[in-house]
Design an enzyme around this catalytic site. Sequence first.
Site, mmCIF file in Angstrom:
data_model
loop_
_atom_site.group_PDB
_atom_site.id
_atom_site.type_symbol
_atom_site.label_atom_id
_atom_site.label_comp_id
_atom_site.label_asym_id
_atom_site.label_seq_id
_atom_site.Cartn_x
_atom_site.Cartn_y
_atom_site.Cartn_z
ATOM 1 N N ARG A 110 -5.332 1.093 6.930
ATOM 2 C CA ARG A 110 -5.395 0.560 8.282
ATOM 3 C C ARG A 110 -6.842 0.614 8.767
ATOM 4 O O ARG A 110 -7.652 1.402 8.267
ATOM 5 C CB ARG A 110 -4.507 1.377 9.228
ATOM 6 C CG ARG A 110 -3.033 1.401 8.844
ATOM 7 C CD ARG A 110 -2.250 2.314 9.775
ATOM 8 N NE ARG A 110 -0.822 2.307 9.480
ATOM 9 C CZ ARG A 110 -0.210 3.151 8.633
ATOM 10 N NH1 ARG A 110 -0.940 4.069 7.996
ATOM 11 N NH2 ARG A 110 1.076 3.082 8.415
ATOM 12 N N ARG A 152 -4.364 -5.240 4.793
ATOM 13 C CA ARG A 152 -3.439 -4.198 4.331
ATOM 14 C C ARG A 152 -2.212 -4.850 3.692
ATOM 15 O O ARG A 152 -1.721 -4.400 2.650
ATOM 16 C CB ARG A 152 -3.063 -3.325 5.526
ATOM 17 C CG ARG A 152 -2.004 -2.282 5.290
ATOM 18 C CD ARG A 152 -1.925 -1.422 6.558
ATOM 19 N NE ARG A 152 -0.681 -0.676 6.627
ATOM 20 C CZ ARG A 152 -0.463 0.461 5.990
ATOM 21 N NH1 ARG A 152 -1.399 0.956 5.209
ATOM 22 N NH2 ARG A 152 0.686 1.096 6.117
#
Length: 372
Positions: free
Chosen positions: A208, A318
């Site tokens: 993240r 991601r």
Amino acid sequence: MTRAKRDFGSIRRRSNRRYQAYYVGPDQATHRAPSTFEARADAEAWLADERRLIQRDEWSPTRFRRARRQRASQAFGPYAESWLAYRDIKPRTRVLYRRQLDRFILPAFGDVAMREITPTAVRIWHSGLDPSKPTQRAHAYGLLRAILTTAVTDEVIATNPCRIRGAGTSASTRRVEPASLEELRVVVDHMPERYRALVLIGAWCGLRLGEMSELRRSDLDLRLMVLRVRRGVVRVEGQVSVGLPKSFASIRDVAIPPHLIPVIENHLERFVRPETDALVFPSVGDPSIQVHANTLYRHWYRARLAAGRPDLRIHDLRHTGAVLAAQTGATLAELMARIGHSTPQAALRYQHAARGRDAEIAAALSRLAEGR
């Protein structure tokens, strides 16, 4: 949840870590304290007072009913404020709850007595929330339900009036399309050199943004080719807050693909101070501060346009990394560990996306075989 045997009454520790006290009165009925207690000593003191009233023949069951009616007649607003004040939650979550209370819940229920919040009242309120914003609607409903669930636990109300099936969840309306390897190459080429390693770590290691922004030299073991995620950074109302990652599962070690090692070594040599606690992606103006998301976005927007992907978010890197890992044949458990998910639902989405890509590859192979 634990219970203690006593000469008079009982005390148990509830799942929320507060203590509940109760006893069987002279009327052979069970009577509970008007509220739970933060400390066990407070629960013991309440039982001692009740026992003293019985011994003095001053005890009356009607006061329990009167106390319950008084609790149920209190307004929702003060109870909700107390609920939020003592909730152990992360700073960003607290700000989100505060906003939802002020915008959606308190205007409707702030001055309403707890006992007057009925299932019908909740349904009418819910129907008035903007249906074109399903996530916002689900979060507001979920917060109201959570507060009233605690009110049931505290015996302020008997049952929770939030009974709309599925109202606390919302299906994602945005389909995330992972970046192709060519799109990723173009994005990286159009980012400033000091942020290229961040894009590649996001895409190939599945971190993240808050996890990457808080990476430090000591978190990178290039000899073992391991990246350790131990912290995350968020900005709440302009204030930087460093803490644990999003969830316990997010605390993890991620194997670095070998082709990234030279890129990371070059980045550390050129843009990172030599101290072990030096930030890997610091602010240009102050190396002791994490790079600001707005700085990244300014460059990111230009880079994604160059790649022909105006829809691509930094967080989608991601997703790209997870799909790439799934394409290698990673199992569900391996995906969960690598990406840092505590539940399999998200990892399943990545596997499904990988299988969809595999079907495209198979079709392309057939076209190749047919000479098209």
